[in-house]
Scaffold this active site. Structure first.
Site, PDB file in Angstrom:
ATOM      1  N   GLU A  41       0.812  -1.223   0.000  1.00 37.41           N
ATOM      2  CA  GLU A  41       0.000   0.000   0.000  1.00 37.41           C
ATOM      3  C   GLU A  41       0.847   1.275   0.000  1.00 37.41           C
ATOM      4  O   GLU A  41       0.761   2.105   0.899  1.00 37.41           O
ATOM      5  CB  GLU A  41      -0.965  -0.031   1.193  1.00 37.41           C
ATOM      6  CG  GLU A  41      -1.996  -1.132   1.025  1.00 37.41           C
ATOM      7  CD  GLU A  41      -2.984  -1.245   2.172  1.00 37.41           C
ATOM      8  OE1 GLU A  41      -4.170  -1.451   1.905  1.00 37.41           O
ATOM      9  OE2 GLU A  41      -2.555  -1.145   3.342  1.00 37.41           O
ATOM     10  N   GLU A  85      -4.320 -10.125  -0.317  1.00 29.70           N
ATOM     11  CA  GLU A  85      -5.203 -10.079   0.848  1.00 29.70           C
ATOM     12  C   GLU A  85      -6.617 -10.345   0.362  1.00 29.70           C
ATOM     13  O   GLU A  85      -7.040  -9.811  -0.667  1.00 29.70           O
ATOM     14  CB  GLU A  85      -5.145  -8.714   1.549  1.00 29.70           C
ATOM     15  CG  GLU A  85      -3.792  -8.367   2.145  1.00 29.70           C
ATOM     16  CD  GLU A  85      -3.740  -6.962   2.745  1.00 29.70           C
ATOM     17  OE1 GLU A  85      -4.824  -6.410   3.053  1.00 29.70           O
ATOM     18  OE2 GLU A  85      -2.628  -6.419   2.888  1.00 29.70           O
TER      19      GLU A  85
END
Length: 1024
Positions: free
Chosen positions: A462, A538
Site C-alpha cells: 500500500e 489479501e
C-alpha cells in the site's frame, strides 16, 4: 567508517532521523545470519556457536519525551533514576509512553522527512565483559535484529553508528571500541524518524529494542557473505547447488573455500576452490568472490508438503586444510518459476492456501519468541494453510528457519508502506526516497535469499506505484532471477509485479475505483494481453464474526487454473492485554491507551484470537482449503488428492451413516492416493432405516500417526452428503385432554395438566409459561429483526464519521432497532383438539410500517405449541438482519443439545465446514467471545433444540447465551459484558449472511440477503 564527534549534542544537531538520505552510519553490509563456527562439525549440526553471545536480558532504561531532554552524562554512566527493562521488548508494554493503533492515518503530523519535536526517546545501557581472546584477534560485532524506529549507538562513551529500518538487522563493528574488563553500551532509540513515513502499516505503533541483541566474533579474515541457489534439469533428476562466497580481510593465495552438502550424516557432494570470481567485464572479476557448483543426483526436493532439507557448510581455510571459519545454512532443492500463466513449484502449479501474519503477542507486543512462532506454524499447518505472507515487513530471522523446517511457502515483504500519503506514491515516486527504499528491499533479499521457504519477494504494501518500485523490481530480478516479485500498489498489475496480486477483489463483482479499478478476479484473467497468474495478496477480511462467502473464492480457485489462491487477512487479532483496577486482564484495542488517532477495533482481523485460540471462521478456512476433495455416486466415494508431491501414507478415511445423529453403519479405509491422483472407495450395502429422519453420510480423513506438525488422530479433511430417506408420516395420536382456555380482560390463558400459557391481549405476545408453579419466561416471546452489529455491518462508520451505506446505519435510519409493535389482531379459539391463538403485529417506526408479522399458536392436548409465522417486509426498508423470535428464558441450564449443523458457530454464508449431527455442548461454548461484542454463536440447519425442560423442533437457526442482543450492541469490550438473569434464546426462521470480502463496504452476497419480501416458518415448542 564514518567518523563523528562522540558528543550527544553533535549527534542531536545532525538530526540524522530527519534525513531520508541517511539510513545508516557505519552499519555493516547485509548478509545471511552468521554464527562463525570454528568447527565444521558444529556448523553441520547447527550447534550453538562459541563465537556468539546473546545480550538479551536486563538493560538499564530511561525514558525522555524528546532526544534533547537526554543529559550528556548518560553516555558515560547510568542515570540515578534509570529503570530496568527486559531486552527485547517494546517500552510501551512496560508502561512508558502509549502504544498507538492506526491503520492508514499517520500517528504524527505528515511533513516528511520531519517528525515532531516531541519525539519519545528510550535510553538503554548495558555493561558486559568481553572474552580476552576476542580482543586479541578478529572482529567483534554487535547485532541488533530489530529496533523501532531509529537509534544511535555508543560504546564506552564513544559514538559507534546509527541505524534505522525497524525490521532488519543493524550490525556494527565494535572492535575498536572495546577494552579489557567491563564495557558499556548506550543505545538511544527514537520513536519517530523519517523512516516512520515508510512504516505506515496497519498495526500498533510501538518502540524499542524489540528483537534480539547479540555479539559475534569473527576472524580478521572471514566469510562476509554467501548465498546458495539450486538449478535442475528438465525432470528434476539432477541438480546443481550453486554457492557464491565472498570474503573480507587479507586476500592470500593460500585461502580456499570448501562447500560441502550434507543430508543428515551423509555427505552428498563437496567442492573446493580458491578465491577469484568469474570474469564480469573487460576489467575482470571479483578477487574476493568464488562460485562453486556441486552436482547432486536425484535430489530430494523441498516443498511445503515434504520439506526435505540438506545442510550446506561453507568453510574458509588455508591450502593445508587449517580451518579459519565456517558458516552454514539449510538448503532446500526447489525451483520456482512462472510459465504459461502459472506459478510453478518444481514444475507443478501451486494453489496458495495463504494467510497474512503480523508479529504480535498480547502480552509482549511485537516481540516474538520461538514458542509463539512454532505455535503459529503448527496451527497454520493443522488448518490446511501452506503459505504465509510476512505482512508487512521482514520477520524475525528464526521465522524463516522454522518455515523451512515445517514447510510453509513465504512471501517475504519489504518494510515499506506509505498508506497515509496523499497520493500514496508521494514518497515512492520521489528519487530522494530511493536510497531508503532501496536499503529496505536489498537488505531483505541479502538476509533471506538462502531460505527455500521464501518463494516470492514483495516490494512492500500500500505505497502506490512509483518509479522507485520499478527500479527495485529490476534490481531483484537481476540479483535473484530464481524468484518472482509481487507488488499490489498502483492497481496490483503494474510492471513492478510478476503476479497480479490484488487485495479484496471479489469473485464476480467489479469495483471500478478511479485510477486503480479493482476488477473481479474472474474478469482480471481475461483482460487483453494479461497472462500473469492471480494470487490475492489479501482477501476474506476476518474481522470479528466474518469470513462469509469464503467458499465462493475456493470454488473459483479450483475452477480457473490461473486463479492460484490468496492470503487471508489475517492470522491473529492484534489485541493487547491491559489490567483493571483489581489486576484482572482484559483485551484492549485502538483508543484504550488514550492513543490518538486510533482506528478502534480494526486491529482485530484474525482467524485466531491474540492468545491463538481459534475463531470459528478458522474451521471454515480449514475445510475449504483441505487437500482432499470428495464426490459421491451411489455407494462409491471418489477421493481426489490436491497434494502435488506427497503420496498419502498416513491417512485413513473414516465413514459413517447416521440417522438424525444416530450411527447406523461405519467403517474405515486406508487412503492410497498418488499426488494429484484419485481413489475410488466402494461402501458396503447400507442399512435401510426403519424410521424417518435425516440420513447423512459423513467422511473424515484421519492421520493415525503423529507428524512434525500434528498429533495422532488429527482430522485433515471431511465431507457430508444427505442421503435418500423415508418420508415422515405422522399418525393420529391417541385422544388427549383438550387444553382449557380462559379469557380475562388482559389475558388469554391456556391450561393443560401442570402447564399454562399466558398471552397478553394488549401486546399480543406470549407473556408467560408455567410448568407447575415455575415461571419459564423472563420476557415475552416477540419478533426480532435485528442483530447486534458485526464489524462487517458497521464498516467504517463511527460516531464522528457516519457511513450511510453501512448496514448498521441503514438499519438505524430505517428504524429497525427502534421499531415498536402495534397490535392489529389478537384472538383465541377453541378447536376440537386444540386452542388456537392468532395475532397480527405491525412493526412501526415514526408512523411507517416496516414489518407485518402474522402468527398462530396452536396448543394441543399433548402440550405441544405449534407456532406458525408469516412476515411481510416493506419494500422501502433495508433488508433485515434476521426474521425470527426472541425471549429470555428463566432457566440457566449447563448444557445445550441440538440436532443440526455444528459443532462450531455457523452462518448461512459460512457453514460448509459445519456437519449435521446431534451435538451437546456447555452453554458457555455457545457464545463466541469476540473482543468487540457482536452477534455470535448462531447454529444453522437446526431440526431440534433441547435446553432445560424445553424442546423446539422445526427448521430454524438459533443462538443461546447469557447476553442479550441489546447488551452485545451497547458494550464496547467483552470483559464489560455481564451475565444476565436466565438465558437469552434467539430462534430465526431466516438470517442474513455475515459477509467478509472486506469489512468496510457491504460485502454480503445478494443470495444471502433477506430480500424476498415475505417469509414463512414454523416451530414446535414443547416440554420434555
Amino acid at each position: 567508517m564514518t567518523m563523528i564527534t562522540d558528543s550527544l549534542a553533535v549527534v542531536l544537531q545532525r538530526r540524522d532521523w530527519e534525513n531520508p538520505g541517511v539510513t545508516q552510519l557505519n552499519r555493516l553490509a547485509a548478509h545471511p545470519p552468521f554464527a562463525s563456527w570454528r568447527n565444521s562439525e558444529e556448523a553441520r549440526t547447527d550447534r550453538p556457536s562459541q563465537e556468539s553471545r546473546s545480550l538479551n536480558g536486563e538493560w538499564r532504561f530511561a525514558w525522555f519525551p524528546a532526544p534533547e531532554a537526554v543529559p550528556e552524562s548518560w553516555l558515560e554512566r547510568d542515570l540515578p533514576d534509570a529503570d530496568t527493562v527486559i531486552v527485547p521488548s517494546n517500552w510501551q508494554m512496560h508502561g512508558y509512553d502509549a502504544p498507538i493503533y492506526t491503520n492508514v492515518t499517520y500517528p504524527i503530523a505528515v511533513n516528511p522527512p520531519y517528525v515532531p519535536t516531541e519525539n519519545p526517546t528510550g535510553c538503554y545501557s548495558l555493561t558486559f565483559n568481553v572474552d580476552e581472546s576476542w580482543l586479541q584477534e578478529g572482529q567483534t560485532r554487535i547485532i541488533f535484529d530489530g529496533v523501532n524506529s531509529a537509534f544511535h549507538l555508543w560504546c564506552n562513551g564513544r559514538w559507534v553508528g546509527y541505524g534505522q529500518d525497524s525490521r532488519l538487522p543493524s550490525e556494527f563493528d565494535l572492535s575498536a571500541f572495546l577494552h579489557a574488563g567491563e564495557n558499556r553500551l548506550a543505545v538511544m532509540v527514537l520513536r519517530w524518524s523519517d523512516g516512520s513515513y515508510l512504516e505506515d502499516q496497519d498495526m500498533w505503533r510501538m518502540s524499542g529494542i524489540f528483537r534480539d541483541v547479540s555479539l559475534l566474533h569473527k576472524p580478521s579474515t572471514q566469510i562476509s557473505d554467501f548465498h546458495v541457489a539450486t538449478h535442475f534439469n528438465d525432470d528434476f533428476s539432477r541438480a546443481v547447488l550453486e554457492a557464491d562466497v565472498q570474503m573480507y580481510g587479507e586476500l592470500r593465495d593460500e585461502l580456499r573455500v570448501t562447500v560441502s552438502l550434507w543430508q543428515g550424516e551423509t555427505q552428498v557432494a563437496s567442492g573446493t576452490a580458491p578465491f577469484g570470481g568469474e570474469i564480469i567485464d573487460e576489467r575482470g572479476g571479483y578477487a574476493d568472490h568464488v562460485t562453486l557448483r556441486l552436482n547432486v543426483e536425484n535430489p530430494k526436493l523441498w516443498s511445503a508438503e515434504i520439506p526435505n532439507l540438506y545442510r550446506a557448510v561453507v568453510e574458509l581455510h588455508t591450502a593445508d586444510g587449517t580451518l579459519i571459519e565456517a558458516e552454514a545454512c539449510d538448503v532446500g532443492f526447489r525451483e520456482v518459476r512462472i510459465e504459461n500463466g502459472l506459478l510453478l513449484l518444481n514444475g507443478k502449479p501451486l494453489l496458495i492456501r495463504g494467510v497474512n501474519r503480523h508479529e504480535h503477542h498480547p502480552l509482549h507486543g511485537q516481540v516474538m519468541d520461538e514458542q509463539t512462532m512454532v505455535q503459529d506454524i503448527l496451527l497454520m499447518k493443522q488448518n490446511n494453510f501452506n503459505a504465509v505472507r510476512c505482512s508487512h515487513y521482514p520477520n524475525h530471522p528464526l521465522w524463516y528457519t522454522l518455515c523451512d523446517h515445517y514447510g510453509l511457502y513465504v512471501v517475504d515483504e519489504a518494510n515499506i508502506e506509505t498508506h497515509g500519503m496523499v497520493p500514496m506514491n508521494r514518497l515512492t515516486d520521489d528519487p530522494r526516497w530511493l536510497p531508503a527504499m532501496s536499503e529496505r528491499v536489498t537488505r531483505m533479499v541479502q538476509r533471506d535469499r538462502n531460505h527455500p521457504s521464501v518463494i516470492i519477494w514483495s516490494l512492500g504494501n500500500e505505497s502506490g506505484h512509483g518509479a522507485n518500485h520499478d527500479a527495485l523490481y529490476r534490481w531483484i530480478k537481476s540479483v535473484d532471477p530464481s524468484r518472482p516479485v509481487q507488488y499490489e500498489g498502483g492497481g496490483a498489475d503494474t510492471f513492478a509485479t510478476d503476479i497480479i496480486c490484488p487485495m479484496y477483489a471479489r469473485v464476480d463483482e467489479d469495483q471500478p475505483f478511479p485510477a486503480v479499478p479493482k476488477w473481479s478476479i474472474k474478469k482480471w484473467l481475461s483482460l487483453p494481453g494479461e497472462t500473469r497468474p492471480l494470487i490475492l495478496c489479501e482477501y476474506a477480511h476476518a474481522m470479528g464474526n466474518s469470513l462469509g462467502g469464503f467458499a465462493k473464492y475456493w470454488q473459483a480457485f479450483r475452477q480457473y487454473p490461473r486463479l492460484q489462491g490468496g492470503f487471508v487477512w489475517d492470522w491473529v487479532d492484534q489485541s493487547l492485554i491491559k489490567y483493571d483496577e483489581n489486576g484482572n486482564p482484559w483485551s484492549a484495542y485502538g483508543g484504550d491507551f488514550g492513543d490518538t488517532p486510533n482506528d478502534r477495533q480494526f486491529c482485530m482481523n484474525g482467524l485466531v484470537f491474540a492468545d491463538r485460540t481459534p475463531h470459528p471462521a478458522l474451521t471454515e478456512a480449514k475445510h475449504q482449503q483441505q487437500f482432499f476433495q470428495f464426490s459421491l455416486s451411489g455407494r462409491t466415494i471418489e477421493v481426489t488428492s490436491e497434494d502435488l508431491f506427497r503420496h498419502s501414507d498416513n491417512e485413513l478415511l473414516h465413514w459413517m451413516v447416521a440417522l438424525d445423529g444416530k450411527p447406523l453403519a461405519s467403517g474405515e479405509v486406508p487412503l492410497d492416493v498418488a499426488p494429484q491422483g484419485k481413489q475410488l472407495i466402494e461402501l458396503p450395502e447400507l442399512p435401510q432405516p426403519e424410521s424417518a429422519g435425516q440420513l447423512w453420510l459423513t467422511v473424515h480423513v484421519v492421520q493415525p500417526n503423529a507428524t512434525t506438525w500434528s498429533a495422532a488422530g488429527h482430522i485433515s479433511a471431511w465431507q457430508q452428503w444427505r442421503l435418500a430417506e423415508n418420508l415422515s408420516v405422522t399418525l393420529p395420536s391417541a385422544p388427549h385432554a383438550i387444553p382449557q382456555l380462559t379469557t380475562s380482560e388482559t389475558d388469554f390463558c391456556i391450561e393443560l395438566d401442570n402447564k399454562r400459557w399466558q398471552f397478553n391481549r394488549q401486546s399480543g405476545f406470549l407473556s408467560q409459561m408455567w410448568i407447575g408453579d415455575k415461571k419459564q419466561l423472563l420476557t415475552p416471546l416477540r419478533d426480532q429483526f435485528t442483530r447486534a452489529p458485526l464489524d462487517n455491518d458497521i464498516g467504517v462508520s463511527e460516531a464522528t464519521r457516519i457511513d450511510p451505506n453501512a448496514w448498521v446505519e441503514r438499519w438505524k435510519a430505517a428504524g429497525h432497532y427502534q421499531a415498536e409493535a402495534a397490535l392489529l389482531q389478537c384472538t383465541a379459539d377453541t378447536l376440537a383438539d386444540a386452542v388456537l391463538i392468532t395475532t397480527v403485529h405491525a412493526w412501526q417506526h415514526q408512523g411507517k410500517t416496516l414489518f407485518i408479522s402474522r402468527k398462530t399458536y396452536r396448543i394441543d392436548g399433548s402440550g405441544q405449541m405449534a407456532i406458525t409465522v408469516d412476515v411481510e417486509v416493506a419494500s422501502n426498508t433495508p433488508h433485515p438482519a434476521r426474521i425470527g423470535l426472541t425471549c429470555q428464558l428463566a432457566q440457566v441450564a449447563e448444557r445445550v443439545n441440538w440436532l443440526g449443523l455444528g459443532p462450531q458457530e455457523n452462518y448461512p454464508d459460512r457453514l460448509t465446514a459445519a456437519c449435521f449431527d446431534r451435538w451437546d455442548l456447555p452453554l458457555s461454548d455457545m457464545y463466541t467471545p469476540y473482543v468487540f461484542p457482536s452477534e455470535n454463536g448462531l447454529r444453522c440447519g437446526t431440526r431440534e433444540l433441547n435446553y432445560g425442560p424445553h424442546q423446539w423442533r422445526g427448521d430454524f437457526q438459533f443462538n443461546i447465551s447469557r447476553y442479550s442482543q441489546q447488551q452485545l450492541m451497547e458494550t464496547s469490550h467483552r470483559h464489560l459484558l455481564h451475565a444476565e438473569e436466565g438465558t437469552w434464546l434467539n430462534i430465526d426462521g431466516f438470517h442474513m449472511g455475515i459477509g467478509g470480502d472486506d469489512s468496510w463496504s457491504p460485502s454480503v452476497s445478494a443470495e444471502f440477503h433477506l430480500s424476498a419480501g415475505s417469509y414463512h416458518y414454523q416451530l414446535l415448542w414443547c416440554q420434555k
